[in-house]
Motif scaffolding. Structure first.
Motif, PDB file in Angstrom:
ATOM      1  N   ILE A 152       0.848  -1.199   0.000  1.00  0.00           N
ATOM      2  CA  ILE A 152       0.000   0.000   0.000  1.00  0.00           C
ATOM      3  C   ILE A 152       0.882   1.248   0.000  1.00  0.00           C
ATOM      4  O   ILE A 152       0.656   2.187  -0.766  1.00  0.00           O
ATOM      5  N   SER A 153       1.894   1.247   0.871  1.00  0.00           N
ATOM      6  CA  SER A 153       2.738   2.437   1.013  1.00  0.00           C
ATOM      7  C   SER A 153       3.651   2.661  -0.188  1.00  0.00           C
ATOM      8  O   SER A 153       3.871   3.809  -0.600  1.00  0.00           O
ATOM      9  N   LEU A 156       1.930   4.491  -3.232  1.00  0.00           N
ATOM     10  CA  LEU A 156       1.636   5.871  -2.848  1.00  0.00           C
ATOM     11  C   LEU A 156       2.918   6.691  -2.750  1.00  0.00           C
ATOM     12  O   LEU A 156       2.978   7.842  -3.196  1.00  0.00           O
ATOM     13  N   CYS A 160       4.102   9.968  -5.059  1.00  0.00           N
ATOM     14  CA  CYS A 160       4.529  11.231  -4.425  1.00  0.00           C
ATOM     15  C   CYS A 160       5.920  11.652  -4.898  1.00  0.00           C
ATOM     16  O   CYS A 160       6.165  12.839  -5.172  1.00  0.00           O
ATOM     17  N   THR A 183      -1.590  18.031  -2.437  1.00  0.00           N
ATOM     18  CA  THR A 183      -1.800  17.232  -1.229  1.00  0.00           C
ATOM     19  C   THR A 183      -3.247  17.286  -0.761  1.00  0.00           C
ATOM     20  O   THR A 183      -3.782  16.296  -0.247  1.00  0.00           O
ATOM     21  N   PHE A 186      -5.522  14.897  -2.729  1.00  0.00           N
ATOM     22  CA  PHE A 186      -4.977  13.553  -2.527  1.00  0.00           C
ATOM     23  C   PHE A 186      -5.316  13.038  -1.123  1.00  0.00           C
ATOM     24  O   PHE A 186      -5.739  11.890  -0.952  1.00  0.00           O
ATOM     25  N   THR A 187      -5.153  13.901  -0.106  1.00  0.00           N
ATOM     26  CA  THR A 187      -5.457  13.516   1.274  1.00  0.00           C
ATOM     27  C   THR A 187      -6.951  13.258   1.452  1.00  0.00           C
ATOM     28  O   THR A 187      -7.354  12.283   2.095  1.00  0.00           O
ATOM     29  N   LEU A 190      -7.794   9.899  -0.008  1.00  0.00           N
ATOM     30  CA  LEU A 190      -7.375   8.788   0.848  1.00  0.00           C
ATOM     31  C   LEU A 190      -8.294   8.647   2.065  1.00  0.00           C
ATOM     32  O   LEU A 190      -8.642   7.527   2.457  1.00  0.00           O
ATOM     33  N   LEU A 193     -11.403   6.942   0.892  1.00  0.00           N
ATOM     34  CA  LEU A 193     -11.227   5.530   0.524  1.00  0.00           C
ATOM     35  C   LEU A 193     -10.906   4.624   1.712  1.00  0.00           C
ATOM     36  O   LEU A 193     -11.258   3.436   1.693  1.00  0.00           O
ATOM     37  N   GLN A 194     -10.227   5.161   2.726  1.00  0.00           N
ATOM     38  CA  GLN A 194      -9.695   4.315   3.788  1.00  0.00           C
ATOM     39  C   GLN A 194     -10.705   3.349   4.404  1.00  0.00           C
ATOM     40  O   GLN A 194     -10.418   2.149   4.526  1.00  0.00           O
ATOM     41  N   ILE A 198      -9.047   0.441   2.149  1.00  0.00           N
ATOM     42  CA  ILE A 198      -7.790   0.094   2.825  1.00  0.00           C
ATOM     43  C   ILE A 198      -8.021  -0.727   4.085  1.00  0.00           C
ATOM     44  O   ILE A 198      -7.435  -1.802   4.260  1.00  0.00           O
TER      45      ILE A 198
END
Length: 416
Positions: A152-153, A156, A160, A183, A186-187, A190, A193-194, A198
């Motif tokens: 996942i990281s 991403l 970036c 940002t 994008f934030t 996320l 979606l989390q 995720i």
């Protein structure tokens, strides 16, 4: 180079020795005289064996936390000072034709190095949690979670870095502002979606099974004027014995989540207080306030990083084997600065979080009208999680996203 490595290594060792001394020899978590004999006194709800276990467990976990962050800094410094980052970049430039693939490959290699370096401390933390019966997670499940973390990281992170190098090439002086502008969406994306994309990769989420309890929660939610269709439980008992609940997501994906350990181990009145607490976060829009605060802090952070990154690239470029801010080999320097500033900003973000958590505690007590349930909940949280009710000062400011258990009980006793 050897002198710089020796100096950095010595600094890290001295840093580690300081925190070992701080936690295992002088860390002050004693109960103040004014608290002794009250409901906030841990001896009133924890036996001596449990108290000793909580002290030892907390010391180890806190020590691992404080030596973990500088380990990344030391690693990034080694990649730069030894020229290893430069060599990896040169090897990839010879092996891969396209710039985009070179950057993605470089990010992949750096991610693997950082993951490998951090695994020993994380493994120790996992084994300690097992030894103290906090964690119930199997080794296979623990490894699976870390594999998911990486995949996942890494994408991403790669996106970036690609955006960063494109911006700093096209807009050398204003890249930091344009990066911050990107940002924001994008934030938000996320955060949206989390809860639905995720989080389910790690655990199973489903609506509350206990219909009688659900009815009580619906009644409480109606009193607070919030939609209760967003209340879920998650099967955390497969991984831990600790208790927790939280608010996550934004917009239509916003939800309140209760761990099944919380549902299994607490009485209904305690669960209702926890729900009242989480509903307080919902009503007072703490998720949105926290998100806005994060974006504001990140704007300041981007500006500071830009100034430091360009100045250090120019002043120490030769020593660190980098040509300038646009050099791919300078990525560890950027990561070093981000990590240091993030660690330095923890006291600020934690202070805001503690204020919000205290407000949510008050809301939960007012909504349920049950102060005793709040006090019992805080006591149960300390017992099941082996938490110190009064952690040392540095732990409070660098790790304290919530008020201490002692403070929460004292605040609950003061509520009318």
């Amino acid at each position: 180079m050897r002198k710089w490595i020796a100096a950095a290594g010595l600094a890290y060792v001295l840093y580690g020795l300081f925190f070992y001394w701080y936690f295992f020899m002088t860390g002050d978590s004693a109960v103040p005289e004014a608290v002794k004999g009250t409901k906030a006194d841990p001896s009133s709800f924890m036996d001596p064996g449990r108290l000793a276990a909580a002290e030892n467990y907390s010391n180890v976990k806190d020590f691992l936390f404080f030596i973990g962050a500088p380990l990344d800094w030391f690693l990034f410094f080694l990649l730069l000072i030894t020229g290893l980052a430069k060599k990896i970049k040169q090897w990839l430039e010879a092996a891969v034709r396209f710039r985009v693939l070179q950057i993605v490959s470089f990010v992949f290699v750096i991610s693997l190095i950082v993951t490998a370096a951090s695994l020993p401390l994380e493994w120790i933390g996992y084994r300690v949690s097992l030894a103290y019966h906090i964690s119930t997670q199997t080794t296979a499940s623990w490894i699976r979670d870390h594999v998911i973390d990486f995949w996942i990281s890494f994408p991403l992170f790669a996106v970036c870095v690609l955006v960063f190098y494109w911006l700093i090439t096209k807009h050398t002086k204003k890249w930091w502002f344009y990066a911050w502008c990107l940002t924001v969406p994008f934030t938000l994306f996320l955060f949206f979606l989390q809860p639905v994309v995720i989080d389910p990769l790690y655990n199973d989420f489903y609506p509350l099974k206990d219909k009688e309890l659900e009815s009580k929660i619906l009644s409480l939610a109606d009193k607070a004027d919030i939609p209760a269709s967003h209340v879920y439980e998650v099967n955390m008992s497969e991984k831990t014995n600790a208790l927790n609940a939280y608010v996550t997501g934004i917009g239509s994906n916003k939800r309140i989540v209760l761990w099944d350990t919380t549902l299994n181990k607490l009485k209904d009145q305690e669960i209702l207080f926890i729900m009242g607490h989480e509903m307080g976060h919902y009503v007072m829009k703490h998720v949105y306030i926290g998100l806005a605060g994060y974006l504001l802090l990140s704007l300041v952070g981007f500006y500071i990083i830009d100034k430091l990154y360009r100045r250090m690239s120019k002043s120490f470029g030769r020593m660190l084997h980098i040509k300038g801010p646009e050099d791919l080999a300078a990525l560890p320097l950027l990561l070093l600065l981000i990590s240091v500033l993030s660690f330095a900003s923890d006291p600020i973000t934690n202070a805001v979080s503690r204020y919000q958590e205290n407000a949510a505690d008050r809301y939960g007590i007012e909504l349920t009208g049950n102060r005793e349930a709040a006090i019992e909940t805080f006591q149960d949280l300390a017992v099941t999680g082996l938490s110190r009710v009064n952690p040392p000062f540095l732990v409070k400011i660098f790790r304290g996203s919530h008020p201490s258990i002692m403070e929460r009980i004292e605040h609950a006793e003061e509520e009318k």
